[in-house]
Design an enzyme around this catalytic site. Structure first.
Site, short mmCIF file in Angstrom:
data_model
loop_
_atom_site.label_atom_id
_atom_site.label_comp_id
_atom_site.label_asym_id
_atom_site.label_seq_id
_atom_site.Cartn_x
_atom_site.Cartn_y
_atom_site.Cartn_z
CD1 TRP A 132 -0.39 -1.69 2.98
CD2 TRP A 132 -0.12 0.44 3.58
NE1 TRP A 132 0.06 -1.66 4.27
CE2 TRP A 132 0.24 -0.38 4.67
CE3 TRP A 132 -0.04 1.82 3.74
CZ2 TRP A 132 0.68 0.11 5.89
CZ3 TRP A 132 0.40 2.33 4.96
CH2 TRP A 132 0.76 1.48 6.02
CG ASP B 279 1.07 -5.18 11.48
OD1 ASP B 279 1.20 -5.47 10.27
OD2 ASP B 279 0.39 -4.23 11.89
#
Lengths: 560, 117
Positions: free
Chosen positions: A238, A298
């Site tokens: 992204w 993450d």
């Protein structure tokens, strides 16, 4: 006479074509002070301008020239582009062209997405900007469409759907146009998706290629995923990649594996938390480098891959640099993919360091226990040592300016069950954060703007802030570095000392990406303001109560 | 102790007693259906973590400047809650009617009413 007339008629119809941004224009974007043609202010994503009208002296007289309302109260993280005196800006809900001198809107084209779309957007309703090429403005939409608009009128030229958004795919990324191909990434690794990078024909929108960031069985790297785990393996894309037009190579950062719980996907999980070197024409992977194998935390590595030519051991070297979310600052030879340096630039407790030979982290018991399902205290937190907010690199000072995060968290993996369209992370999200404390037990700064030496990770200076900064950084030859606060201040710092020189209250939290350009002898700086990103959603920081949402664009110049 | 003070102290004690009897009454009301309620709150908490926390904050803790601070949602507006969650609101709060059953929204309501504590 007749000839003249024909010439005039031709000229009247020509501008769109004749003035269109060519591949050469885009390749020279970093040195073009009259325009801002690329995301990252250059294919190298350095966010550095050679302009000096705004400098350590004059910045004190910086004043707003105009303000433009986005009529949108989401998180405004978009980077404006500038071409021939027109600003092209985006929000999640519209694309706009604005006259750079007056702030008058030239056109506005709304984005319509189904009201259920935000359900599958993990971390803020965002769009990060557009790309310009050949008279068109390219952007992505939250419901996973790629759109081309006519730069003169805002009328849609083509629109392509990348994938049905409903099971967890969304698009916030600013496209990259490299070698004439429109390249887009996608978000959704928190929803059990399997993600990719796409190439589109700029003129027609025809889909040219798709490179999955998680290989299917039989493909290279598939042996790093047990069983069916690749199907929900994540690997989002992204943030816009960088591009080296000489090497014809795109460098694109790849996001976290899904779910966070690493025990269910034993193996390295390629190409999550990696950088891919891609051929823009075909999407073929030239090389890869993985930052965090089998990542439980993450440590999404989508954030900007900055290109620079720097001296390594006295030798000029083409490198790609990354202030990685995992807390280490990486310098990699961008021709070969070989690791040159990796040093921590924030507090790190999950790895002792990075092995320069193998490129692999040297694990501590924190990550060993976390993978085994034990609760651990983790630094940096899952938001990383730096999140998405892009750094600037001053090629003359050789310094990277980064808005870094200074907090940890209690981490515990829990079982995750996949259900299409649902959050799929396998981590206990009720544990909260570990905020920094000063020696006398008071609340410490949760972030620093740091001036980092890429080869050592060490900071030349650091400017603390109570709440971490989540804006992009802009460096200039004038020796002024721009950044912004979630409390609304747009700030200017001395590039050599970190001394704060100026600030201006923008009315909402600054999460935008500042840019600068020159028009008719005046240097302008522009930034979007508007709170609503990942920190405001997840931190539970109630000091933000008094910071109203509300997006707008500010433009500044030095008072004469 | 002066007479005045004694009276004041008595008043305070009465006030406290009145207050605590209200609390006690509430507690006994709650404990009537406590086992069902607790299970419902637990289910609501799980649904909240899966569907709502990424906008309304972990454990419902939020500054309320970007989304609604659900800890402040009026407890006497159950119908509004069901309506907003089912249909969405202002094109900002997404609709959930096609994903969550009315029972599940009831579980969420039970959890919201705890204020996240």
């Amino acid at each position: 006479m007749k000839r003249l007339l024909i010439a005039a008629v031709v000229a009247a119809f020509l501008p769109a074509g004749a003035q269109a941004q060519t591949a050469q224009d885009l390749a020279k974007g970093a040195g073009d002070t009259k325009n801002v043609l690329n995301y990252g202010m250059g294919y190298n994503l350095q966010r550095y301008s050679p302009l000096t009208q705004i400098n350590k002296e004059t910045v004190k007289r910086l004043e707003p020239v105009w303000n433009y309302s986005y009529d949108d109260n989401r998180s405004e993280e978009s980077q404006p582009l500038v071409y021939n005196g027109v600003l092209y800006v985006t929000t999640n809900s519209a694309t706009m062209a604005v006259d750079a001198k007056t702030g008058h809107q030239l056109w506005k084209t709304k984005v319509d997405y189904p009201p259920e779309t935000p359900r599958i957007v993990c971390c803020g309703i965002i769009n990060r900007g557009a790309a310009l090429y050949d008279g068109k403005v390219f952007r992505t939409t939250l419901d996973a469409n790629v759109v081309a608009l006519d730069a003169k009128t805002g009328k849609e030229v083509w629109k392509q759907n990348a994938i049905d958004f409903k099971t967890g795919y969304s698009m916030t990324v600013a496209p990259l146009v490299a070698d004439g191909v429109v390249i887009t990434g996608i978000s959704g690794a928190e929803f059990g998706t399997r993600l990719f990078i796409d190439g589109w024909d700029a003129a027609t929108g025809k889909h040219l290629w798709r490179t999955y960031t998680v290989p299917a069985p039989g493909e290279a790297g598939s042996d790093t995923w047990p069983g069916d785990t690749w199907q929900h393996g994540g690997g989002s894309t992204w943030i816009t990649g960088s591009f080296d037009p000489e090497l014809h190579t795109v460098y694109w950062g790849i996001g976290n594996p899904g779910p966070f719980n690493a025990a269910v996907r034993k193996g390295d999980n390629l190409y999550t938390d990696s950088v891919l070197a891609l051929d823009p024409k075909t999407g073929k992977v030239k090389w890869h480098f993985q930052f965090s194998p089998n990542d439980p935390f993450d440590y999404d590595s989508v954030a900007e891959m900055v290109l620079a030519d720097i001296k390594v051991n006295g030798k000029p070297t083409k490198v790609v640099m990354d202030a990685n979310r995992n807390g280490f600052f990486y310098v990699i030879d961008r021709t070969t993919g070989k690791l040159l340096a990796a040093n921590n630039y924030v507090k790190v407790n999950w790895a002792k360091g990075i092995d320069l030979k193998t490129g692999r982290p040297i694990d501590t018991d924190v990550i060993v226990k976390a993978r085994a399902g034990e609760k651990v205290e983790l630094w940096p937190s899952i938001l990383g040592g730096k999140n998405w907010e892009p750094i600037a690199f001053d090629p003359h000072r050789g310094v990277a300016y980064a808005n870094t995060l200074n907090f940890g968290m209690p981490y515990k993996a829990i079982p995750a069950e996949y259900k299409a369209g649902d959050w799929y992370v396998g981590m206990d999200l009720t544990q909260g954060w570990i905020w920094p404390k000063t020696a006398d037990g008071k609340d410490g700064p949760r972030g620093y703007l740091k001036a980092i030496d890429p080869m050592t990770g060490k900071a030349k200076w650091e400017a603390p802030s109570d709440m971490p900064r989540f804006s992009g950084v802009l460096a200039t030859a004038g020796g002024v570095v721009f950044s912004g606060q979630l409390t609304g201040e747009f700030e200017a710092f001395d590039a050599d000392t970190g001394h704060k020189l100026w600030h201006f209250q923008t009315g909402s939290g600054v999460e935008g990406q500042p840019v600068t350009w020159e028009q008719d002898g005046v240097q302008y700086v522009a930034v979007s303001t508007g709170i609503g990103g990942v920190y405001s959603l997840f931190s539970g920081d109630e000091r933000l109560k008094g910071i109203p949402a509300g997006g707008s664009l500010w433009v500044f110049a030095v008072r004469k | 102790m002066t007479h005045h003070r004694e009276l004041a102290a008595l008043g305070l004690m009465l006030a406290l007693a009145a207050g605590s009897s209200v609390v006690a009454a509430e507690q006994s009301q709650q404990s009537a259906g406590i086992s069902a309620d607790l299970a419902q709150v637990q289910r609501g908490k799980g649904l909240y973590a899966d569907h709502c926390s990424h906008c309304h904050g972990f454990n419902m803790v939020s500054a309320g400047n970007v989304t609604f601070d659900l800890r402040t949602f009026p407890r006497n507006q159950r119908e509004r809650f069901f309506n907003s969650v089912t249909n969405g609101r202002d094109n900002r709060m997404p609709p959930w009617g096609d994903v969550l059953t009315q029972d599940e929204i009831g579980d969420l309501w039970a959890y919201i009413c705890t204020g996240g504590k």
